[in-house]
Design a protein around this motif. Structure first.
Motif, mmCIF file in Angstrom:
data_model
loop_
_atom_site.group_PDB
_atom_site.id
_atom_site.type_symbol
_atom_site.label_atom_id
_atom_site.label_comp_id
_atom_site.label_asym_id
_atom_site.label_seq_id
_atom_site.Cartn_x
_atom_site.Cartn_y
_atom_site.Cartn_z
ATOM 1 N N GLY A 25 -3.485 -22.442 32.644
ATOM 2 C CA GLY A 25 -3.846 -21.374 31.713
ATOM 3 C C GLY A 25 -5.314 -21.012 31.784
ATOM 4 O O GLY A 25 -6.122 -21.693 32.413
ATOM 5 N N GLY A 26 -5.675 -19.932 31.120
ATOM 6 C CA GLY A 26 -7.061 -19.461 31.075
ATOM 7 C C GLY A 26 -7.114 -18.187 30.265
ATOM 8 O O GLY A 26 -6.146 -17.829 29.594
ATOM 9 N N PRO A 27 -8.225 -17.466 30.336
ATOM 10 C CA PRO A 27 -8.370 -16.260 29.510
ATOM 11 C C PRO A 27 -7.454 -15.120 29.923
ATOM 12 O O PRO A 27 -7.299 -14.150 29.179
ATOM 13 C CB PRO A 27 -9.839 -15.872 29.704
ATOM 14 N N GLY A 28 -6.823 -15.217 31.104
ATOM 15 C CA GLY A 28 -5.949 -14.140 31.555
ATOM 16 C C GLY A 28 -4.482 -14.517 31.611
ATOM 17 O O GLY A 28 -3.649 -13.721 32.043
ATOM 18 N N GLN A 29 -4.155 -15.744 31.162
ATOM 19 C CA GLN A 29 -2.758 -16.178 31.300
ATOM 20 C C GLN A 29 -2.432 -17.316 30.345
ATOM 21 O O GLN A 29 -3.221 -18.237 30.174
ATOM 22 C CB GLN A 29 -2.541 -16.671 32.728
ATOM 23 N N GLY A 30 -1.283 -17.216 29.720
ATOM 24 C CA GLY A 30 -0.800 -18.307 28.876
ATOM 25 C C GLY A 30 0.665 -18.552 29.169
ATOM 26 O O GLY A 30 1.434 -17.611 29.296
ATOM 27 N N LEU A 31 1.033 -19.806 29.295
ATOM 28 C CA LEU A 31 2.433 -20.135 29.586
ATOM 29 C C LEU A 31 3.143 -20.577 28.318
ATOM 30 O O LEU A 31 2.574 -21.302 27.503
ATOM 31 C CB LEU A 31 2.500 -21.277 30.607
ATOM 32 N N GLU A 32 4.378 -20.114 28.179
ATOM 33 C CA GLU A 32 5.189 -20.666 27.097
ATOM 34 C C GLU A 32 6.614 -20.869 27.566
ATOM 35 O O GLU A 32 7.045 -20.331 28.587
ATOM 36 C CB GLU A 32 5.117 -19.799 25.838
ATOM 37 N N LEU A 33 7.341 -21.659 26.802
ATOM 38 C CA LEU A 33 8.708 -22.025 27.171
ATOM 39 C C LEU A 33 9.651 -20.876 26.862
ATOM 40 O O LEU A 33 9.728 -20.425 25.719
ATOM 41 C CB LEU A 33 9.121 -23.277 26.383
ATOM 42 N N ARG A 34 10.350 -20.399 27.887
ATOM 43 C CA ARG A 34 11.406 -19.404 27.654
ATOM 44 C C ARG A 34 12.719 -20.127 27.368
ATOM 45 O O ARG A 34 13.461 -19.746 26.482
ATOM 46 C CB ARG A 34 11.514 -18.499 28.889
ATOM 47 N N ALA A 35 13.007 -21.175 28.147
ATOM 48 C CA ALA A 35 14.263 -21.899 27.935
ATOM 49 C C ALA A 35 14.174 -23.302 28.517
ATOM 50 O O ALA A 35 13.530 -23.516 29.542
ATOM 51 C CB ALA A 35 15.422 -21.141 28.594
ATOM 52 N N LEU A 57 9.736 -20.964 32.285
ATOM 53 C CA LEU A 57 8.501 -20.608 31.598
ATOM 54 C C LEU A 57 8.214 -19.126 31.771
ATOM 55 O O LEU A 57 8.612 -18.526 32.764
ATOM 56 C CB LEU A 57 7.317 -21.389 32.184
ATOM 57 N N GLU A 58 7.487 -18.560 30.793
ATOM 58 C CA GLU A 58 7.068 -17.173 30.938
ATOM 59 C C GLU A 58 5.586 -17.051 30.624
ATOM 60 O O GLU A 58 4.997 -17.879 29.927
ATOM 61 C CB GLU A 58 7.894 -16.243 30.045
ATOM 62 N N ASP A 59 4.991 -16.005 31.161
ATOM 63 C CA ASP A 59 3.591 -15.676 30.903
ATOM 64 C C ASP A 59 3.563 -14.827 29.632
ATOM 65 O O ASP A 59 4.243 -13.812 29.551
ATOM 66 C CB ASP A 59 3.063 -14.885 32.114
ATOM 67 N N VAL A 60 2.771 -15.242 28.634
ATOM 68 C CA VAL A 60 2.782 -14.520 27.351
ATOM 69 C C VAL A 60 2.319 -13.068 27.485
ATOM 70 O O VAL A 60 2.667 -12.229 26.652
ATOM 71 C CB VAL A 60 1.931 -15.228 26.268
ATOM 72 N N LEU A 61 1.538 -12.759 28.522
ATOM 73 C CA LEU A 61 1.073 -11.376 28.714
ATOM 74 C C LEU A 61 2.011 -10.564 29.602
ATOM 75 O O LEU A 61 1.806 -9.374 29.806
ATOM 76 C CB LEU A 61 -0.328 -11.361 29.351
#
Length: 217
Positions: A25-35, A57-61
């Motif tokens: 992750g960083g200022p241009g990308q955040g990961l979160e759990l899709r399933a 996983l998906e990128d929040v942006l």
């Protein structure tokens, strides 16, 4: 085999996602759990419990873009102070953040006054666009705290950036001192956590210092 909806599988998945959020992750990308697709637990005598997970996983942006991931999370028996061991492999590519990272880096470096902000997101859940990278950096930093401090009986989630202050440095890194509010879903505690984050486009995010504050909000 555990059903993906099983609470212990969900807790292990949160640790794996926290670990990856910090590494990637960083200022241009955040990961979160899709399933959470599959989960299996192995009890290893005198060592601890190991979880084998298949995650999406998906990128929040970039909600349309997902990657698959396999992860192993090992909780050590009886040792409160030891972070779970995590190994994770991501299949597939996330979008490049190189341009956005450079832009953010130069914008922050050129500020006359150090950036200070609080309550991200606000009480309506809104994040101002110019603070989105600051929020995503907190998201990455919270991943480190979650990975390092989780046990089999906890599940942490970043609720809010209570406060953030940029600290000017003589080297190339950007430094931000955060107070994060972490929601522990099992006890329902909201825990303030001081976290210092260093970030550079080439080196990614690092957390040299973090400290749980006493009491809870």
């Amino acid at each position: 085999e555990l059903p993906p909806s099983h609470f212990s599988a969900g807790r292990a998945a949160a640790v794996a996602v926290g670990y990856l959020r910090y590494l990637r992750g960083g200022p241009g990308q955040g990961l979160e759990l899709r399933a959470l697709r599959r989960a299996r637990r192995q009890d290893i005598n005198d060592v601890g419990h190991k979880y084998y997970l298949e995650l999406e996983l998906e990128d929040v942006l970039d909600k349309g873009r997902t990657v698959n991931c396999t992860a192993e999370v090992l909780y050590h028996l009886g040792s409160k102070g030891t972070a779970p061991d995590v190994q994770a492999t991501v299949q597939g590519e996330l979008r490049s953040t190189e341009e956005a990272d450079k832009e953010f880096y130069h914008r922050i470096r050129s500020l006359e006054k150090e950036l200070v902000a609080e309550n991200i997101p606000d009480s309506q859940g809104n994040v101002p666009p110019e603070l989105e990278p600051i929020h995503l950096l907190a998201w990455a930093a919270s991943g480190y705290v979650i990975w390092q401090n989780s046990t089999e009986n906890t599940k942490f989630h970043l609720a809010q950036v209570k406060h953030v202050k940029q600290v000017k440095r003589s080297d190339e890194d950007l430094q931000f001192d955060y107070v994060l509010l972490l929601h522990e879903m099992v006890s329902q505690e909201v825990i303030p956590w001081e976290v210092t984050v260093l970030w550079h486009p080439q080196r990614g995010a690092r957390v040299p210092r973090d400290r749980r504050q006493p009491g809870h909000a």
